[in-house]
Write a protein that holds these residues in place. Structure first.
Motif, mmCIF file in Angstrom:
data_model
loop_
_atom_site.group_PDB
_atom_site.id
_atom_site.type_symbol
_atom_site.label_atom_id
_atom_site.label_comp_id
_atom_site.label_asym_id
_atom_site.label_seq_id
_atom_site.Cartn_x
_atom_site.Cartn_y
_atom_site.Cartn_z
ATOM 1 N N ILE A 114 0.840 -1.368 -0.078
ATOM 2 C CA ILE A 114 -0.081 -0.134 -0.136
ATOM 3 C C ILE A 114 0.786 1.310 0.008
ATOM 4 O O ILE A 114 0.439 2.243 -0.624
ATOM 5 N N ILE A 115 1.879 1.237 0.797
ATOM 6 C CA ILE A 115 2.791 2.383 1.043
ATOM 7 C C ILE A 115 3.690 2.592 -0.417
ATOM 8 O O ILE A 115 3.740 3.598 -0.827
ATOM 9 N N PHE A 116 3.823 1.507 -1.124
ATOM 10 C CA PHE A 116 4.522 1.481 -2.567
ATOM 11 C C PHE A 116 3.717 2.424 -3.560
ATOM 12 O O PHE A 116 3.860 3.092 -4.177
ATOM 13 N N ALA A 117 2.203 1.973 -3.296
ATOM 14 C CA ALA A 117 1.378 2.422 -4.123
ATOM 15 C C ALA A 117 1.206 4.105 -3.852
ATOM 16 O O ALA A 117 0.815 4.925 -4.911
ATOM 17 N N LYS A 118 1.105 4.494 -2.500
ATOM 18 C CA LYS A 118 0.915 5.696 -2.059
ATOM 19 C C LYS A 118 1.970 6.368 -2.625
ATOM 20 O O LYS A 118 1.625 7.812 -3.024
ATOM 21 N N GLU A 119 3.273 6.298 -2.462
ATOM 22 C CA GLU A 119 4.365 6.995 -2.718
ATOM 23 C C GLU A 119 4.811 6.862 -4.100
ATOM 24 O O GLU A 119 5.892 7.501 -4.381
ATOM 25 N N GLY A 120 4.305 6.122 -4.888
ATOM 26 C CA GLY A 120 4.894 5.725 -6.171
ATOM 27 C C GLY A 120 6.305 5.176 -6.262
ATOM 28 O O GLY A 120 6.843 5.759 -6.972
ATOM 29 N N ILE A 121 6.639 4.324 -5.153
ATOM 30 C CA ILE A 121 8.029 4.105 -4.913
ATOM 31 C C ILE A 121 8.528 3.230 -6.198
ATOM 32 O O ILE A 121 9.737 3.689 -6.693
ATOM 33 N N TYR A 122 7.831 2.316 -6.797
ATOM 34 C CA TYR A 122 8.256 1.704 -7.963
ATOM 35 C C TYR A 122 8.469 2.383 -9.130
ATOM 36 O O TYR A 122 9.403 2.247 -9.815
ATOM 37 N N SER A 123 7.429 3.314 -9.197
ATOM 38 C CA SER A 123 7.764 4.406 -10.531
ATOM 39 C C SER A 123 8.791 5.160 -10.484
ATOM 40 O O SER A 123 9.543 5.489 -11.525
ATOM 41 N N LYS A 124 9.366 5.558 -9.186
ATOM 42 C CA LYS A 124 10.402 6.326 -8.789
ATOM 43 C C LYS A 124 11.573 5.722 -9.399
ATOM 44 O O LYS A 124 12.839 5.997 -10.062
ATOM 45 N N LEU A 125 11.894 4.253 -8.723
ATOM 46 C CA LEU A 125 12.784 3.433 -9.049
ATOM 47 C C LEU A 125 12.913 3.175 -10.529
ATOM 48 O O LEU A 125 13.975 3.263 -11.109
ATOM 49 N N TYR A 126 11.702 2.834 -11.096
ATOM 50 C CA TYR A 126 11.823 2.641 -12.618
ATOM 51 C C TYR A 126 12.298 3.732 -13.545
ATOM 52 O O TYR A 126 13.221 3.446 -14.317
ATOM 53 N N ASN A 127 11.864 5.073 -13.190
ATOM 54 C CA ASN A 127 12.374 6.069 -13.786
ATOM 55 C C ASN A 127 13.760 6.498 -13.572
ATOM 56 O O ASN A 127 14.616 6.950 -14.474
ATOM 57 N N LYS A 128 14.426 6.139 -12.402
ATOM 58 C CA LYS A 128 15.778 6.179 -12.391
ATOM 59 C C LYS A 128 16.776 5.394 -12.846
ATOM 60 O O LYS A 128 17.753 5.457 -13.268
ATOM 61 N N PHE A 129 16.237 3.932 -12.673
ATOM 62 C CA PHE A 129 16.968 2.946 -13.117
ATOM 63 C C PHE A 129 16.704 2.440 -14.700
ATOM 64 O O PHE A 129 17.649 1.361 -15.078
ATOM 65 N N HIS A 130 15.593 2.685 -15.160
ATOM 66 C CA HIS A 130 15.011 1.923 -16.410
ATOM 67 C C HIS A 130 16.280 2.004 -17.560
ATOM 68 O O HIS A 130 16.281 0.897 -18.188
ATOM 69 N N ASN A 131 17.118 3.078 -17.653
ATOM 70 C CA ASN A 131 17.805 3.072 -18.944
ATOM 71 C C ASN A 131 19.167 2.808 -18.832
ATOM 72 O O ASN A 131 20.100 3.306 -19.631
#
Length: 244
Positions: A114-131
């Motif tokens: 739930i915290i991951f969803a609230k804070e958008g944690i995975y989205s932040k990880l994806y944007n930082k490390f995707h490329n």
């Protein structure tokens, strides 16, 4: 379904205990028929608690909620492993405390999600490390280190943390279309496979499951048997679900 199969296969002892034991299993108050079903009751309780948990986590600071959830997890874990409380022989009290302990040790992963969803944690990880270059290699190395760490520290108390890290690392990896389709296929059957696998390797068909002799072949045989049973289960369930 498997009760019928057990009687046909001449293994009625897999479901021993009479009508009272059947009612306890049917109402998720016991998992004597299948040890893997321990989590069903916990899951149902967490589903009922979900609206409250989501509301609290949305309202209050995520770190504070994580700390509270972590304390509940730690206390529940100690009771689950050490049995600190003397519950006597009262079956109802033992059952209630056991249910509470299992919820307590399972809610942390639920809260983290739930915290991951609230804070958008995975989205932040994806944007930082995707490329980044060699992302898959780094992620595989990270997963390997999680396995090594767990090999040295075998306690399951770290399971929610290693699981969260594994999910993030695995999701960050680029996957071929074939791998994605394979995972989607297995994912659609995964719950049925979890609910049935112990019938095959322990209570009803262990002789069939262990025919291949070699561990990897035994595992593949078990997966195949569970998949076949899942197709049958879905063929029965889907029409009922559509009617409902």
């Amino acid at each position: 379904m498997f009760m019928s199969i057990a009687f046909i296969a001449g293994k009625p002892e897999a479901f021993s205990g009479g009508f009272s034991k059947f009612l306890l299993n049917f109402c998720l108050l016991s998992n004597s028929y299948n040890g893997a079903w321990w989590y069903l009751q916990t899951y149902v309780i967490l589903v009922f608690l979900a609206p409250l948990l989501i509301k609290l986590i949305k309202k209050y600071n995520s770190i504070s909620m994580l700390v509270i959830s972590g304390i509940i997890y730690l206390v529940s874990y100690v009771e689950r492993i050490k049995h600190v409380l003397d519950l006597g022989d009262n079956t109802v009290v033992v059952m209630l405390v056991n249910s509470g302990v299992l919820v307590g040790t399972s809610q942390l992963a639920f809260v983290v999600g739930i915290i991951f969803a609230k804070e958008g944690i995975y989205s932040k990880l994806y944007n930082k490390f995707h490329n980044i270059r060699f992302k898959n290699i780094f992620c595989l190395f990270g997963i390997f280190m999680l396995v090594v760490m767990h090999a040295f520290y075998e306690s399951m108390i770290i399971a929610p943390f290693t699981a969260s890290a594994f999910i993030c690392l695995f999701n960050l990896m680029n996957k071929s279309v074939f791998v994605q389709k394979l995972l989607t296929f297995l994912g659609n059957h995964s719950t049925n496979m979890w609910l049935t696998h112990m019938f095959f390797y322990m209570s009803i068909f262990p002789e069939l499951t262990f025919v291949p002799w070699y561990p990897i072949l035994i595992f593949l045989c078990l997966v195949l048997l569970c998949l076949l049973s899942s197709f049958v289960i879905n063929a029965i369930c889907y029409p009922i679900i559509k009617i409902l």
